[in-house]
Design a protein around this motif. Structure first.
Motif, short mmCIF file in Angstrom:
data_model
loop_
_atom_site.label_atom_id
_atom_site.label_comp_id
_atom_site.label_asym_id
_atom_site.label_seq_id
_atom_site.Cartn_x
_atom_site.Cartn_y
_atom_site.Cartn_z
N ILE A 24 1.14 -1.23 -0.31
CA ILE A 24 -0.33 0.11 -0.08
C ILE A 24 0.89 1.22 0.04
O ILE A 24 1.76 1.03 0.67
N SER A 25 0.73 2.20 -1.04
CA SER A 25 1.77 3.16 -1.49
C SER A 25 0.74 4.83 -1.13
O SER A 25 -0.31 4.41 -1.01
N GLY A 26 1.64 5.23 -0.75
CA GLY A 26 0.89 6.97 -0.55
C GLY A 26 -0.06 6.56 0.47
O GLY A 26 -0.84 7.72 0.45
N VAL A 27 0.64 5.87 1.68
CA VAL A 27 0.04 6.36 3.20
C VAL A 27 0.32 7.24 3.91
O VAL A 27 1.40 8.06 3.86
N THR A 28 -0.72 7.92 4.21
CA THR A 28 -0.05 9.04 5.03
C THR A 28 -0.41 8.88 7.34
O THR A 28 -1.71 8.21 7.03
N VAL A 96 -3.32 2.97 9.83
CA VAL A 96 -3.02 1.97 9.51
C VAL A 96 -2.61 1.29 10.45
O VAL A 96 -3.57 -0.06 9.86
N ARG A 179 5.32 5.51 4.47
CA ARG A 179 4.64 6.43 3.49
C ARG A 179 5.17 4.89 2.96
O ARG A 179 3.30 5.18 1.05
N GLU A 180 4.80 4.42 2.41
CA GLU A 180 4.43 2.74 2.34
C GLU A 180 5.14 1.78 2.23
O GLU A 180 6.09 1.44 3.79
N ASN A 211 -7.32 7.03 3.62
CA ASN A 211 -5.91 7.68 3.38
C ASN A 211 -7.11 7.41 1.79
O ASN A 211 -6.12 6.37 1.06
N SER A 214 -4.25 6.21 -1.23
CA SER A 214 -3.61 5.19 -1.05
C SER A 214 -4.17 4.25 -2.65
O SER A 214 -4.93 3.91 -2.58
#
Length: 233
Positions: A24-28, A96, A179-180, A211, A214
């Protein structure tokens, strides 16, 4: 960036041939109470049918897997998560971790979550030889991984181990810098790939509530089939 997953013949024989690893990318990452209702709902689902829920092969199979590995006195992570949350109530960490804990409770599954920014190559899932070490979450001291444990690593660095010591590595914990991330659903002999995928997918869908940007993808997996054939000969 981690590009693929390799499962050794020994690990496949221990029941993780159907493992699903999702990126999962684009994580905050941030603290929130958003997932409290999801965690409470999952716990209520267990309470409503606890006797039958805990006996389902997909759930009881984690204990059977530990027995197969030789760790009969160890309580599996999925049961420990259920017991902890039922006795103490939802423990909120961050969006997360809370999202994948809610998915884990819904399925009675075990999910490993790790921040993997900067890691490259292949995620190796294998049986520990006894020379491996891991520094568990919130610890500064490395511990030796017992021979026969399931362990997965990247570039020779263990991310998690399952056996006498059931631990995720502190250096890859999911915090505000991440972030990933990858979600690792090893499963066992009673979980199909589709089942393991659905666990990871549910976690990602829940995370998307906080998110929305994501991006979920599944890493391709290779199994050492040749070695399996030699072992069976």
């Amino acid at each position: 960036m981690i590009e693929q997953v390799h499962i050794s013949a020994a690990a496949a024989a221990a029941g993780v041939a159907n493992a699903c690893v999702a990126r999962i990318s684009g994580v905050t990452v941030f603290q929130t109470r958003h997932y409290e209702r999801h965690l409470l709902g999952a716990l209520q689902h267990i309470v409503d049918d606890r006797e039958h829920f805990m006996l389902r092969p997909e759930i009881a199979g984690y204990q059977q897997q530990l027995h197969q590995l030789g760790f009969t006195g160890t309580r599996p992570a999925n049961e420990r998560l259920i017991h902890h949350f039922m006795s103490s109530g939802p423990r909120l960490i961050n969006n997360v971790v809370d999202a994948y804990n809610a998915a884990a409770l819904l399925f009675g599954a075990s999910i490993g979550g790790h921040a993997v920014g900067g890691l490259d190559g292949c995620l190796e899932i294998d049986i520990a030889s006894g020379g491996e070490t891991i520094t568990p979450l919130f610890s500064r001291k490395a511990k030796r991984v017992a021979p026969g444990s399931l362990v997965y690593s990247v570039e020779g660095r263990a991310l998690a181990t399952i056996g006498a010591l059931d631990a995720d590595a502190d250096q890859f914990k999911i915090d505000e810098q991440a972030r990933e991330v990858i979600l690792v659903v090893l499963g066992h002999q009673h979980t199909s790939y589709r089942y393991n995928y659905n666990v990871a997918r549910r976690a990602a869908d829940l995370l998307a509530e906080t998110n929305p940007g994501s991006v979920f993808s599944v890493l391709p997996t290779l199994i050492d089939r040749k070695r399996q054939e030699l072992d069976a000969a």
